[in-house]
Design an enzyme around this catalytic site. Structure first.
Site, PDB file in Angstrom:
ATOM      1  N   ARG A   1      -1.207  28.993 104.690  1.00 30.48           N
ATOM      2  CA  ARG A   1       0.368  28.429 104.119  1.00 30.48           C
ATOM      3  C   ARG A   1       1.279  29.228 104.755  1.00 30.48           C
ATOM      4  O   ARG A   1       2.236  28.703 105.401  1.00 30.48           O
ATOM      5  CB  ARG A   1       0.514  28.484 102.572  1.00 30.48           C
ATOM      6  CG  ARG A   1       1.736  27.673 102.248  1.00 30.48           C
ATOM      7  CD  ARG A   1       1.671  27.625 100.667  1.00 30.48           C
ATOM      8  NE  ARG A   1       1.889  28.945 100.001  1.00 30.48           N
ATOM      9  CZ  ARG A   1       1.729  29.111  98.606  1.00 30.48           C
ATOM     10  NH1 ARG A   1       1.556  27.914  97.910  1.00 30.48           N
ATOM     11  NH2 ARG A   1       1.721  30.066  98.194  1.00 30.48           N
TER      12      ARG A   1
ATOM     13  N   GLU B   1      10.250  20.411  91.640  1.00 29.86           N
ATOM     14  CA  GLU B   1       9.683  21.497  90.984  1.00 29.86           C
ATOM     15  C   GLU B   1      10.590  22.570  90.353  1.00 29.86           C
ATOM     16  O   GLU B   1      11.770  22.321  90.563  1.00 29.86           O
ATOM     17  CB  GLU B   1       8.692  22.397  92.098  1.00 29.86           C
ATOM     18  CG  GLU B   1       9.540  22.792  93.354  1.00 29.86           C
ATOM     19  CD  GLU B   1       8.585  23.506  94.492  1.00 29.86           C
ATOM     20  OE1 GLU B   1       7.729  24.351  93.903  1.00 29.86           O
ATOM     21  OE2 GLU B   1       8.878  23.528  95.775  1.00 29.86           O
TER      22      GLU B   1
ATOM     23  N   LYS C   1       7.251  28.449 102.608  1.00 35.13           N
ATOM     24  CA  LYS C   1       7.668  29.605 101.853  1.00 35.13           C
ATOM     25  C   LYS C   1       8.447  30.554 102.481  1.00 35.13           C
ATOM     26  O   LYS C   1       8.453  31.552 102.763  1.00 35.13           O
ATOM     27  CB  LYS C   1       6.482  30.382 101.195  1.00 35.13           C
ATOM     28  CG  LYS C   1       6.615  30.643  99.738  1.00 35.13           C
ATOM     29  CD  LYS C   1       5.293  31.223  99.122  1.00 35.13           C
ATOM     30  CE  LYS C   1       5.454  32.207  98.091  1.00 35.13           C
ATOM     31  NZ  LYS C   1       6.094  31.688  96.945  1.00 35.13           N
TER      32      LYS C   1
END
Ligand code: PLP
Ligand code: COI
Length: 340
Positions: free
Chosen positions: A82, A220, A184
């Site tokens: 990721r 989210e 992220k």
């Protein structure tokens, strides 16, 4: 902090400075060989790209002490992958999966004393991150970067771990449809700070963000994915290209299906259908699975009466996931990386 002074059973989710951290610098197109350092401070140029244009990203994972005294991490290869995806999106150099995993082994071994004892409920949080350290004046990617990985022992992310959370639907957006929501990037968190303070001022624990394009679908929260259980015990997970692909959520989808024989649906979840769910939880490395009691959207309050309790589906998911993470339940192939 001297580890003898740490009250393991009463830790919150905060920063405790540990002994050593891993550092590697990128210059002239390549990474140096990296080393451990006792210096927790970063010194960079005043015009570093991270300071001017927020060119920074991070990851989060945990190390757990097992009953028989080993130290293990959970699916760290997915954090490495990721981070590579995030770096590509932010025009940052890639820190390879192999380098990421060997830095992880090194930093955890070097801070073994900071891994909380088995059974305390605490764990060692590991924070890999990278930033543009080179100076840039015009808007462009830096030419120099630093990758670091430090650790801190942590307890539950939310203060009231035993109480269900009260969330509100934010009037702010977190991520644009073709923006950075699925990676992220530090900037995603910077822009959520004001919305979080507004939520806290109104008495809520966290924000639920809607899809920015239509503001009708659940995405989210600021630091975790959200999951629901319907009346017929189906695990329902919002699917969207602008939410972070949570490793915990992807693991729960597998655990729900293969360990607990639940029906699992990954799909759009509209705000209007929240009444159909009886349980709701936040999931993530920091949040683990934190039960949600209510979601408030202006004058509408959706209640999830069954989120807490021994018989809840979330409790079964929690017990199975944490059992796998601490090696008390057999993990699927490749999920556990033993470090000590
Ligand atoms: N969503 C956001 C915005 C997060 O910051 C996190 C934490 O990493 C998650 C979801 C959960 O992801 P993971 O389960 O990989 O920790
Ligand atoms: C994590 O769960 O590791 C995160 O990065 C969330 C962060 C908001 C603490």
């Amino acid at each position: 902090m001297i580890k003898e002074k740490i009250d393991w059973a009463n830790l919150g989710f905060g920063y405790i400075q540990s002994g050593k951290r891993y550092i590697s610098n990128y210059k002239d197109g390549c990474w140096d060989s990296g080393c451990l350092s006792e210096d927790a401070n970063v010194v960079i140029n005043e015009c570093a790209c991270v300071l001017q244009y927020a060119q920074t990203c991070f990851e989060g994972l945990k190390a757990y002490r097992t009953k028989d005294g080993h130290i293990v991490t959970f699916r760290p290869d997915l954090n490495a992958e990721r981070m590579i995806d995030t770096c590509k999106k932010l025009e940052m150099p890639i820190f390879s999966k192999e380098r990421f995993l060997s830095a992880l082994d090194e930093v955890v071994k070097a801070n073994e004393d900071f891994v909380p004892p088995y059974g305390t409920g605490a764990s060692l949080y590991i924070r890999p991150y990278m930033f543009g350290s080179g100076a840039v004046m015009g808007v462009k990617p830096a030419k120099e970067y630093q990758f670091r990985m430090f650790v801190s022992p942590v307890g539950p992310y939310f203060k009231s771990a035993a109480k269900a959370l009260n969330l509100c639907v934010s009037d702010f957006d977190r991520a644009a449809p073709k923006g950075t929501g699925a990676v992220k990037a530090g900037l995603n968190y910077a822009m959520s700070l004001h919305a979080l303070m507004v939520a806290h001022a109104n008495g809520f624990d966290e924000n639920v963000y809607l899809d920015a394009a239509t503001r009708t679908k659940i995405e989210e929260t600021g630091g975790a994915n959200i999951i629901f259980i319907s009346k017929d015990r189906t695990l329902v997970v919002p699917k969207s290209e602008s939410i972070l692909p949570s490793i915990t959520r992807r693991s729960l989808v597998y655990v729900g299906d293969k360990y607990l024989d639940l029906k699992v649906e990954e799909r759009d979840v509209s705000l209007n259908e929240l009444d159909n769910f009886v349980e709701c939880g936040l999931c993530g490395t920091a949040a683990v699975i934190s039960p949600v009691g209510t979601i408030t959207s202006h004058d509408r309050v959706y209640k999830f009466e069954n989120s807490i309790g021994e018989t809840s589906v979330l409790t079964s998911l929690y017990k199975t996931l944490t059992g796998i993470q601490s090696c008390e339940i057999e993990a699927p192939e490749g999920w556990i990386r033993r470090i000590v």
